[in-house]
Write a protein that holds these residues in place. Sequence first.
Motif, PDB file in Angstrom:
ATOM      1  N   LYS A   2       0.835  -1.191   0.000  1.00  0.00           N
ATOM      2  CA  LYS A   2       0.000   0.000   0.000  1.00  0.00           C
ATOM      3  C   LYS A   2       0.873   1.246   0.000  1.00  0.00           C
ATOM      4  CE  LYS A   2      -3.861  -2.093   2.314  1.00  0.00           C
ATOM      5  NZ  LYS A   2      -4.839  -1.979   3.369  1.00  0.00           N
ATOM      6  N   PHE A   3       0.441   2.251  -0.722  1.00  0.00           N
ATOM      7  CA  PHE A   3       1.162   3.523  -0.760  1.00  0.00           C
ATOM      8  C   PHE A   3       0.850   4.300   0.506  1.00  0.00           C
ATOM      9  CE2 PHE A   3       2.368   2.365  -4.742  1.00  0.00           C
ATOM     10  CZ  PHE A   3       1.435   2.495  -5.754  1.00  0.00           C
ATOM     11  N   ASN A   4       1.835   4.982   1.073  1.00  0.00           N
ATOM     12  CA  ASN A   4       1.564   5.834   2.221  1.00  0.00           C
ATOM     13  C   ASN A   4       2.259   7.195   2.115  1.00  0.00           C
ATOM     14  OD1 ASN A   4       4.196   5.106   2.833  1.00  0.00           O
ATOM     15  ND2 ASN A   4       3.729   4.178   4.801  1.00  0.00           N
ATOM     16  N   ARG A  10       6.245  13.136  -1.550  1.00  0.00           N
ATOM     17  CA  ARG A  10       7.111  12.425  -2.503  1.00  0.00           C
ATOM     18  C   ARG A  10       8.090  13.382  -3.189  1.00  0.00           C
ATOM     19  NH1 ARG A  10       4.901   8.992  -7.690  1.00  0.00           N
ATOM     20  NH2 ARG A  10       6.805   7.824  -8.036  1.00  0.00           N
ATOM     21  N   ARG A  46       7.034   5.074  -3.094  1.00  0.00           N
ATOM     22  CA  ARG A  46       5.848   5.664  -2.470  1.00  0.00           C
ATOM     23  C   ARG A  46       5.446   4.946  -1.192  1.00  0.00           C
ATOM     24  NH1 ARG A  46       1.321   7.205  -6.646  1.00  0.00           N
ATOM     25  NH2 ARG A  46       0.633   8.257  -4.780  1.00  0.00           N
ATOM     26  N   PHE A  47       6.443   4.374  -0.507  1.00  0.00           N
ATOM     27  CA  PHE A  47       6.195   3.663   0.738  1.00  0.00           C
ATOM     28  C   PHE A  47       7.305   3.960   1.727  1.00  0.00           C
ATOM     29  CE2 PHE A  47       6.717   0.016   3.559  1.00  0.00           C
ATOM     30  CZ  PHE A  47       5.447  -0.049   4.109  1.00  0.00           C
ATOM     31  N   HIS A  57      -0.035   8.351   7.049  1.00  0.00           N
ATOM     32  CA  HIS A  57      -0.122   8.274   5.591  1.00  0.00           C
ATOM     33  C   HIS A  57      -0.469   9.650   5.059  1.00  0.00           C
ATOM     34  CE1 HIS A  57      -4.555   8.293   5.563  1.00  0.00           C
ATOM     35  NE2 HIS A  57      -4.434   7.569   6.648  1.00  0.00           N
ATOM     36  N   CYS A  59      -0.856   9.920   1.664  1.00  0.00           N
ATOM     37  CA  CYS A  59      -1.413   9.610   0.349  1.00  0.00           C
ATOM     38  C   CYS A  59      -2.921   9.428   0.461  1.00  0.00           C
ATOM     39  CB  CYS A  59      -0.766   8.325  -0.182  1.00  0.00           C
ATOM     40  SG  CYS A  59      -1.361   7.843  -1.794  1.00  0.00           S
ATOM     41  N   ASN A  62      -4.324   5.691  -0.234  1.00  0.00           N
ATOM     42  CA  ASN A  62      -3.564   4.701   0.497  1.00  0.00           C
ATOM     43  C   ASN A  62      -4.199   3.313   0.466  1.00  0.00           C
ATOM     44  OD1 ASN A  62      -5.687   5.277   2.184  1.00  0.00           O
ATOM     45  ND2 ASN A  62      -4.477   5.094   4.045  1.00  0.00           N
TER      46      ASN A  62
END
Length: 65
Positions: A2-4, A10, A46-47, A57, A59, A62
């Motif tokens: 999962k993106f966080n 970023r 992206r993690f 998070h 994002c 997420n």
Amino acid sequence: MKFNIGTIDRILRLVLGLILIVLAASDTIGWWGWLGLVAVATALFRFCPLYAVLGIHTCPLNSRD
């Protein structure tokens, strides 16, 4: 995974990481400037493992894998 890490987070990680790497490569700062590689890697993937541990998070997407 999962993106966080969100877009602004970023971009900041990427820019600051690259600046640290360039300064370390030019011997302007010490060896610790190579830690910019961690910032660049987290921006590319992206993690951030530390964010995951702390439950942070930035994002909005997420829940995507």
